[in-house]
Design an enzyme around this catalytic site. Structure first.
Site, PDB file in Angstrom:
ATOM      1  N   LYS A  96       0.819  -0.701  -0.558  1.00  0.00           N
ATOM      2  CA  LYS A  96       0.323  -0.085  -0.148  1.00  0.00           C
ATOM      3  C   LYS A  96       1.232   1.500  -0.055  1.00  0.00           C
ATOM      4  CE  LYS A  96      -1.207   0.724   4.812  1.00  0.00           C
ATOM      5  NZ  LYS A  96      -0.561   1.490   5.243  1.00  0.00           N
ATOM      6  N   ASP A  97       1.815   1.272   0.284  1.00  0.00           N
ATOM      7  CA  ASP A  97       3.039   2.161   0.112  1.00  0.00           C
ATOM      8  C   ASP A  97       3.864   2.288  -0.608  1.00  0.00           C
ATOM      9  OD1 ASP A  97       2.231   2.903   3.212  1.00  0.00           O
ATOM     10  OD2 ASP A  97       4.739   1.220   3.921  1.00  0.00           O
ATOM     11  N   ARG A 145      -8.449   7.472   4.467  1.00  0.00           N
ATOM     12  CA  ARG A 145      -9.124   7.913   5.815  1.00  0.00           C
ATOM     13  C   ARG A 145      -9.300   9.306   6.170  1.00  0.00           C
ATOM     14  NH1 ARG A 145      -4.116   4.359   8.005  1.00  0.00           N
ATOM     15  NH2 ARG A 145      -4.869   2.418   8.216  1.00  0.00           N
ATOM     16  N   ARG A 168       2.861   6.076  16.902  1.00  0.00           N
ATOM     17  CA  ARG A 168       1.108   6.432  17.144  1.00  0.00           C
ATOM     18  C   ARG A 168       0.044   6.162  18.469  1.00  0.00           C
ATOM     19  NH1 ARG A 168      -0.583   6.169  10.813  1.00  0.00           N
ATOM     20  NH2 ARG A 168       1.553   5.750   9.637  1.00  0.00           N
TER      21      ARG A 168
END
Length: 320
Positions: A96-97, A145, A168
């Site tokens: 996904k990166d 998102r 995070r």
């Protein structure tokens, strides 16, 4: 088939990766699969940690949007340079990166079996987006998102939130935001059972293109490594990502447009769901189609074309 010249502890195959806990977990999974496939000791494969521009602590602490600090290539540039120079033999990436196009001389055509594709809602207090109070502060570094959240809940205050899983969670505990989002795949690969996570069904939040998939990159002319990687390649994951990445490439392969996409297989049929949004969440356009698996790439391109037409001339004006 030609006999493969296998690596050994004295002459190991070098696996390049970022140094984050998740990246290392993915590199170790790759090494374990290679070791098992060829009945070799694990030290016939050497994991080489490469610091990328995206690992700069100052950038992470600054919580700037990805497009402002270099885009998706921020996490791959140094690794791909080492791959091209021969300093490493393969590179392990979160798909996904990955940008949709690779540098000349490199191939990205090996995928491990895909993990959970869903997003995870992370909060010590509540377990769903709907439960958040009006005006709640939500942390995410993902344009997708952010747009999806604001489309559903325009009252939310979405702030930039960068860093690996551990970073995070620390920010969450420090009260920087009331919740954040991660990929379920990453949490599963880290065995992070202690994280207060709730999986979000794709019907509620369509995931990023290629979320949950690990890709292995190699040099184009390296036949020996290509033959070895063929033993690891998961065909179904490849078929799904072919459709998803064709959709992404035809829309906008950068990290500047909020795009979601997910392909699933059922027998000989591929289903592709796609979505493109304005960054402020004010508008979302989506589609859901099926086709024979072998036509997945064409469906991805066709769906992108359909959504671009539907979006109209003003939809991407914010990019100018």
């Amino acid at each position: 088939m030609t006999q493969i010249d296998l690596p050994s502890p004295a002459s190991p195959l070098k696996i390049g990766t970022r140094g984050s806990p998740l990246a290392l977990a993915q590199a170790h999974e790759t090494r374990a699969r290679l070791s098992a496939a060829f009945d070799l000791p694990q030290d016939a494969f050497e994991i080489v940690v490469i610091k990328t521009s995206g690992d700069n602590q100052a950038l992470i602490a600054a919580d700037k949007p990805l497009k402002e600090v270099g885009g998706k290539g921020l996490f791959t540039k140094e690794i791909e340079e080492d791959l091209l120079s021969g300093a490493i033999d393969i590179a392990v990436h979160s798909m996904k990166d990955m940008p949709v196009a690779q540098p000349a001389g490199l191939l990205l055509d090996t995928y491990l079996p895909r993990e959970d594709v869903r997003d995870a809602f992370i909060s010590p207090e509540v377990s769903a987006i709907a439960d958040l109070r009006v005006g709640a502060v939500v942390g995410t570094s993902s344009l997708r998102r952010r747009a999806q959240l604001l489309h559903r809940r325009p009252d939310l205050n979405v702030v930039e939130f960068r860093g690996n899983v551990q970073t995070r969670l620390t920010k969450l505990n420090d009260g920087v935001a009331e919740c954040t989002f991660l990929a379920m795949a990453g949490l599963n690969r880290l065995a992070a059972d202690q994280v207060p996570a709730t999986a979000i069904p794709p019907e509620e939040m369509l995931p990023a293109v290629a979320q949950g998939a690990i890709g292995i990159e190699r040099r184009q002319g390296d036949i020996r490594t290509g033959d070895m990687l063929a033993a690891l390649h998961d065909r179904e994951t490849g078929q799904r990502l072919t459709a998803e990445r064709a959709f992404l490439a035809a829309l906008d392969g950068s990290c500047e447009t909020p795009i979601a996409g997910l392909a699933t297989l059922d027998g000989g049929t591929l289903r592709l769901r796609g979505e493109v949004l304005r960054p402020d969440g004010s508008e979302a356009i989506s589609d859901d189609q099926t086709c024979p698996i072998e036509n997945g790439a064409q469906l991805g391109r066709d769906m992108a074309e359909k959504l671009l037409t539907q979006a109209g001339p003003g939809f991407f004006d914010w990019k100018r």
